[in-house]
Design a protein around this motif. Sequence first.
Motif: not given
Length: 56
Positions: A41-50, A52-56
């Motif tokens: 779950e932590i790995r999934r959070f990190i992938r999603d966070f990356i 999300q913030h790479n698309n800004e």
Amino acid sequence: MKKERKKASKKDSQLIIRINGDERDEFVSLCEELDTSAAREIRRFIRDFIKQHNNE
């Protein structure tokens, strides 16, 4: 001839964090109830966070 498997990426690094013990225990317990692991779950959070913030 052996069949080659594709691996997403080798897990070769660690991230050490300090969190409240009660929160950790509750998180791990919830993960077990949901038939997943805390690390997954932590790995999934990190992938999603990356993503999300790479698309800004």
